[in-house]
Design a protein around this motif. Structure first.
Motif, PDB file in Angstrom:
ATOM      1  N   LEU A  45      -6.054  -2.924  -6.902  1.00 23.53           N
ATOM      2  CA  LEU A  45      -4.769  -3.615  -6.708  1.00 23.53           C
ATOM      3  C   LEU A  45      -4.511  -4.611  -7.838  1.00 23.53           C
ATOM      4  CD1 LEU A  45      -2.348  -3.953  -4.805  1.00 23.53           C
ATOM      5  CD2 LEU A  45      -3.640  -5.651  -3.551  1.00 23.53           C
ATOM      6  N   SER A  48      -4.000  -2.733 -11.364  1.00 23.95           N
ATOM      7  CA  SER A  48      -2.752  -1.960 -11.490  1.00 23.95           C
ATOM      8  C   SER A  48      -1.541  -2.879 -11.552  1.00 23.95           C
ATOM      9  CB  SER A  48      -2.632  -0.955 -10.350  1.00 23.95           C
ATOM     10  OG  SER A  48      -2.679  -1.603  -9.093  1.00 23.95           O
ATOM     11  N   CYS A  73      11.449  -0.884   1.062  1.00 29.17           N
ATOM     12  CA  CYS A  73      11.228   0.358   1.792  1.00 29.17           C
ATOM     13  C   CYS A  73      12.568   1.059   2.067  1.00 29.17           C
ATOM     14  CB  CYS A  73      10.518   0.056   3.107  1.00 29.17           C
ATOM     15  SG  CYS A  73      10.278   1.504   4.148  1.00 29.17           S
ATOM     16  N   CYS A  76      12.859   0.955   6.273  1.00 29.31           N
ATOM     17  CA  CYS A  76      13.070  -0.270   7.061  1.00 29.31           C
ATOM     18  C   CYS A  76      13.569  -1.444   6.223  1.00 29.31           C
ATOM     19  CB  CYS A  76      11.767  -0.667   7.768  1.00 29.31           C
ATOM     20  SG  CYS A  76      10.524  -1.314   6.633  1.00 29.31           S
ATOM     21  N   LYS A  82       8.682   1.750  -2.997  1.00 34.26           N
ATOM     22  CA  LYS A  82       8.775   1.949  -4.443  1.00 34.26           C
ATOM     23  C   LYS A  82       8.900   0.610  -5.172  1.00 34.26           C
ATOM     24  CE  LYS A  82      11.451   4.672  -7.775  1.00 34.26           C
ATOM     25  NZ  LYS A  82      10.284   5.338  -8.362  1.00 34.26           N
ATOM     26  N   PRO A  83       8.025   0.353  -6.144  1.00 36.19           N
ATOM     27  CA  PRO A  83       8.120  -0.930  -6.857  1.00 36.19           C
ATOM     28  C   PRO A  83       9.272  -0.935  -7.858  1.00 36.19           C
ATOM     29  CG  PRO A  83       6.298   0.361  -7.735  1.00 36.19           C
ATOM     30  CD  PRO A  83       6.889   1.159  -6.606  1.00 36.19           C
ATOM     31  N   ILE A  95       3.193   2.975  -9.895  1.00 36.66           N
ATOM     32  CA  ILE A  95       1.794   2.517  -9.850  1.00 36.66           C
ATOM     33  C   ILE A  95       0.989   3.526  -9.031  1.00 36.66           C
ATOM     34  CG2 ILE A  95       0.260   0.742  -8.866  1.00 36.66           C
ATOM     35  CD1 ILE A  95       2.580  -1.282  -9.296  1.00 36.66           C
ATOM     36  N   ALA A  96      -0.232   3.827  -9.484  1.00 37.28           N
ATOM     37  CA  ALA A  96      -1.147   4.652  -8.678  1.00 37.28           C
ATOM     38  C   ALA A  96      -2.568   4.162  -8.915  1.00 37.28           C
ATOM     39  CB  ALA A  96      -1.037   6.122  -9.067  1.00 37.28           C
ATOM     40  N   HIS A  97      -3.403   4.308  -7.888  1.00 37.97           N
ATOM     41  CA  HIS A  97      -4.814   3.961  -8.067  1.00 37.97           C
ATOM     42  C   HIS A  97      -5.659   4.787  -7.120  1.00 37.97           C
ATOM     43  CE1 HIS A  97      -3.330   1.271  -4.907  1.00 37.97           C
ATOM     44  NE2 HIS A  97      -2.671   0.573  -5.796  1.00 37.97           N
ATOM     45  N   GLU A 117      -5.559  11.371  -8.582  1.00 39.96           N
ATOM     46  CA  GLU A 117      -6.530  11.623  -7.514  1.00 39.96           C
ATOM     47  C   GLU A 117      -7.822  12.121  -8.140  1.00 39.96           C
ATOM     48  OE1 GLU A 117      -6.310  10.954  -4.361  1.00 39.96           O
ATOM     49  OE2 GLU A 117      -4.150  10.598  -4.216  1.00 39.96           O
ATOM     50  N   GLU A 160       3.158  14.283  -5.102  1.00 41.74           N
ATOM     51  CA  GLU A 160       3.266  12.841  -4.881  1.00 41.74           C
ATOM     52  C   GLU A 160       4.016  12.159  -6.030  1.00 41.74           C
ATOM     53  OE1 GLU A 160       0.581   9.116  -3.558  1.00 41.74           O
ATOM     54  OE2 GLU A 160      -0.271  11.077  -3.096  1.00 41.74           O
ATOM     55  N   LYS A 164       7.162   9.900  -5.294  1.00 41.89           N
ATOM     56  CA  LYS A 164       7.217   8.501  -5.730  1.00 41.89           C
ATOM     57  C   LYS A 164       8.438   8.266  -6.625  1.00 41.89           C
ATOM     58  CE  LYS A 164       2.425   6.965  -5.644  1.00 41.89           C
ATOM     59  NZ  LYS A 164       1.321   6.592  -6.565  1.00 41.89           N
ATOM     60  N   MET A 170       5.625   9.104   1.468  1.00 47.88           N
ATOM     61  CA  MET A 170       5.290   9.970   2.605  1.00 47.88           C
ATOM     62  C   MET A 170       6.390  10.021   3.670  1.00 47.88           C
ATOM     63  SD  MET A 170       2.617  11.619   2.031  1.00 47.88           S
ATOM     64  CE  MET A 170       3.100  11.657   0.326  1.00 47.88           C
ATOM     65  N   LEU A 171       7.557   9.411   3.393  1.00 49.64           N
ATOM     66  CA  LEU A 171       8.682   9.579   4.322  1.00 49.64           C
ATOM     67  C   LEU A 171       9.160  11.032   4.308  1.00 49.64           C
ATOM     68  CD1 LEU A 171      10.752   6.324   3.697  1.00 49.64           C
ATOM     69  CD2 LEU A 171       9.214   6.831   5.609  1.00 49.64           C
TER      70      LEU A 171
HETATM   71  C1  LIG Z   1       3.617   6.364  -1.879  1.00 51.47           C
HETATM   72  C2  LIG Z   1       2.344   6.721  -1.110  1.00 51.47           C
HETATM   73  C3  LIG Z   1       2.356   8.196  -0.813  1.00 51.47           C
HETATM   74  C4  LIG Z   1       1.162   6.375  -2.025  1.00 51.47           C
HETATM   75  O1  LIG Z   1      -0.023   6.408  -1.321  1.00 51.47           O
HETATM   76  P1  LIG Z   1      -1.510   6.458  -1.891  1.00 51.47           P
HETATM   77  O2  LIG Z   1      -1.834   7.815  -2.389  1.00 51.47           O
HETATM   78  O3  LIG Z   1      -2.357   5.902  -0.814  1.00 51.47           O
HETATM   79  O4  LIG Z   1      -1.592   5.421  -3.062  1.00 51.47           O
HETATM   80  P2  LIG Z   1      -1.314   5.514  -4.624  1.00 51.47           P
HETATM   81  O5  LIG Z   1      -2.362   4.740  -5.288  1.00 51.47           O
HETATM   82  O6  LIG Z   1      -1.074   6.904  -5.088  1.00 51.47           O
HETATM   83  O7  LIG Z   1       0.067   4.736  -4.787  1.00 51.47           O
HETATM   84  C5  LIG Z   1       0.191   3.453  -4.301  1.00 51.47           C
HETATM   85  C6  LIG Z   1       1.415   2.837  -4.921  1.00 51.47           C
HETATM   86  O8  LIG Z   1       2.568   3.624  -4.645  1.00 51.47           O
HETATM   87  C7  LIG Z   1       3.686   2.747  -4.673  1.00 51.47           C
HETATM   88  N1  LIG Z   1       4.520   3.135  -3.571  1.00 51.47           N
HETATM   89  C8  LIG Z   1       4.390   2.851  -2.267  1.00 51.47           C
HETATM   90  N2  LIG Z   1       5.401   3.416  -1.576  1.00 51.47           N
HETATM   91  C9  LIG Z   1       6.180   4.059  -2.482  1.00 51.47           C
HETATM   92  C10 LIG Z   1       7.373   4.800  -2.384  1.00 51.47           C
HETATM   93  N3  LIG Z   1       7.985   5.014  -1.223  1.00 51.47           N
HETATM   94  N4  LIG Z   1       7.903   5.325  -3.528  1.00 51.47           N
HETATM   95  C11 LIG Z   1       7.319   5.116  -4.707  1.00 51.47           C
HETATM   96  N5  LIG Z   1       6.170   4.414  -4.866  1.00 51.47           N
HETATM   97  C12 LIG Z   1       5.628   3.893  -3.753  1.00 51.47           C
HETATM   98  C13 LIG Z   1       3.198   1.318  -4.596  1.00 51.47           C
HETATM   99  O9  LIG Z   1       3.385   0.720  -5.843  1.00 51.47           O
HETATM  100  C14 LIG Z   1       1.716   1.498  -4.321  1.00 51.47           C
HETATM  101  O10 LIG Z   1       0.935   0.543  -4.989  1.00 51.47           O
HETATM  102  P3  LIG Z   1       0.359  -0.748  -4.231  1.00 51.47           P
HETATM  103  O11 LIG Z   1      -0.161  -0.299  -2.907  1.00 51.47           O
HETATM  104  O12 LIG Z   1      -0.700  -1.226  -5.164  1.00 51.47           O
HETATM  105  O13 LIG Z   1       1.505  -1.688  -4.119  1.00 51.47           O
HETATM  106  C15 LIG Z   1       2.225   5.963   0.213  1.00 51.47           C
HETATM  107  O14 LIG Z   1       1.895   4.629  -0.075  1.00 51.47           O
HETATM  108  C16 LIG Z   1       3.497   5.970   1.039  1.00 51.47           C
HETATM  109  O15 LIG Z   1       4.158   6.954   1.266  1.00 51.47           O
HETATM  110  N6  LIG Z   1       3.847   4.864   1.516  1.00 51.47           N
HETATM  111  C17 LIG Z   1       5.113   4.747   2.254  1.00 51.47           C
HETATM  112  C18 LIG Z   1       4.900   4.878   3.743  1.00 51.47           C
HETATM  113  C19 LIG Z   1       6.145   4.442   4.412  1.00 51.47           C
HETATM  114  O16 LIG Z   1       7.196   4.417   3.822  1.00 51.47           O
HETATM  115  N7  LIG Z   1       6.056   4.057   5.646  1.00 51.47           N
HETATM  116  C20 LIG Z   1       7.188   3.569   6.345  1.00 51.47           C
HETATM  117  C21 LIG Z   1       7.082   2.072   6.508  1.00 51.47           C
HETATM  118  S1  LIG Z   1       8.472   1.420   7.361  1.00 51.47           S
END
Ligand SMILES: CC(C)(COP(=O)(O)OP(=O)(O)OC[C@H]1O[C@@H](n2cnc3c(N)ncnc32)[C@H](O)[C@@H]1OP(=O)(O)O)[C@@H](O)C(=O)NCCC(=O)NCCS
Length: 247
Positions: A45, A48, A73, A76, A82-83, A95-97, A117, A160, A164, A170-171
């Protein structure tokens, strides 16, 4: 530097942590770091979120601490998802990690998504049911047992990266987003969900070192030029501003 409007700057690094890197993060991000139990999650974290600031700062000639990152988001409206770079709507970031990699993408070309990955991620049971659509499952089954894990991880990062870039994450279920199979050049084949991207998706696979797969996607009318660099020296420079990095 993101000099050219067609360029995507993609920088990867090993996760590390230092007081100087951590001070670049805002209060909300620092709270997120503090709330994590595992040291490797904290490192990913911190690195990145510091690295994306450094790369944006280089592009616009600011100090990294002056770069404000926010997220919103799509579902919601909460401060996750998305940053974005505050006050710079034309600058797109992602960003990815995972494991021993952090990756950031910065561009003016259009909404961008990056993913990484470990190949081993492709071994998880039920992968093809969760991630792949029907025709992709057929392609996956045709591969040898040896080829399948890397292929599966490659499918995953291509999907992914697109999700992103669109901001859905993942919505949208990844089996609704069809991408070319890993033996072919990366491309978006079909979007079988609501809210399809309004601009063409361009995908580029990333060489992130042994044992990892990565992909960057951008939604844009023009083809991108991807500049991929190893950011370890950059991270070390900023980490050493005060204190010592731990890895
Ligand atoms: C995007 C997502 C698939 C990435 O998951 P992951 O494989 O575990 O993690 P990754 O390292 O590849 O990516 C993480 C980064 O993706 C980014 N990210 C998160 N949601 C994102 C989105 N909707 N679109 C683009 N980027 C996104 C963030 O910068 C995050 O970094 P951080 O956690 O350090 O802030 C996942 O975080 C996701 O879908 N989150 C949204 C879930 C959601 O919307 N839930 C509803 C809440 S109301």
């Amino acid at each position: 530097m993101v000099n050219d409007a067609h360029e995507i700057q993609v920088v990867w690094a090993h996760p590390s942590r230092s007081p100087a890197l951590e001070r670049m993060l805002d209060d909300r991000e620092q709270d997120r770091v503090a709330a994590l139990d595992r040291e490797d999650d904290k490192r990913r974290l911190v690195t990145s979120h510091a690295l994306v600031r450094v790369v944006v700062a280089q592009a616009i000639g600011l100090d990294p601490s002056a770069v404000r990152i926010a997220a919103r988001c799509l579902r919601c409206g909460g401060p996750h998802g998305k940053p974005v770079v505050q006050a710079l709507p034309g600058m797109h970031i992602s960003i990815a990690h995972a494991g021993e990699r952090v990756v950031v993408a910065v561009t003016r070309l259009g909404p961008v998504g990056v993913d990484v990955e470990p190949e081993s991620a492709g071994r998880f049971a039920g992968f093809s049911d969760v991630v792949l659509g029907a025709s992709e499952r057929n392609e996956h089954e045709r591969l040898s047992a040896e080829q399948r894990p890397r292929a599966a991880a490659t499918w995953w990062v291509r999907k992914e990266a697109v999700l992103k870039a669109s901001g859905h994450g993942m919505l949208v279920s990844p089996d609704r987003v069809e991408v070319s199979d890993p033996t072919q050049a990366p491309r978006l084949v079909a979007w079988r969900a609501d809210e399809p991207p309004t601009r063409p998706a361009h995908l580029v696979d990333l060489d992130l070192g042994v044992g990892y797969v990565g992909c960057v996607a951008v939604l844009a009318r023009q083809q991108p030029i991807v500049r991929l660099t190893d950011g370890d020296a950059l991270v070390a420079t900023w980490a050493a501003e005060a204190g010592t990095a731990s890895r």
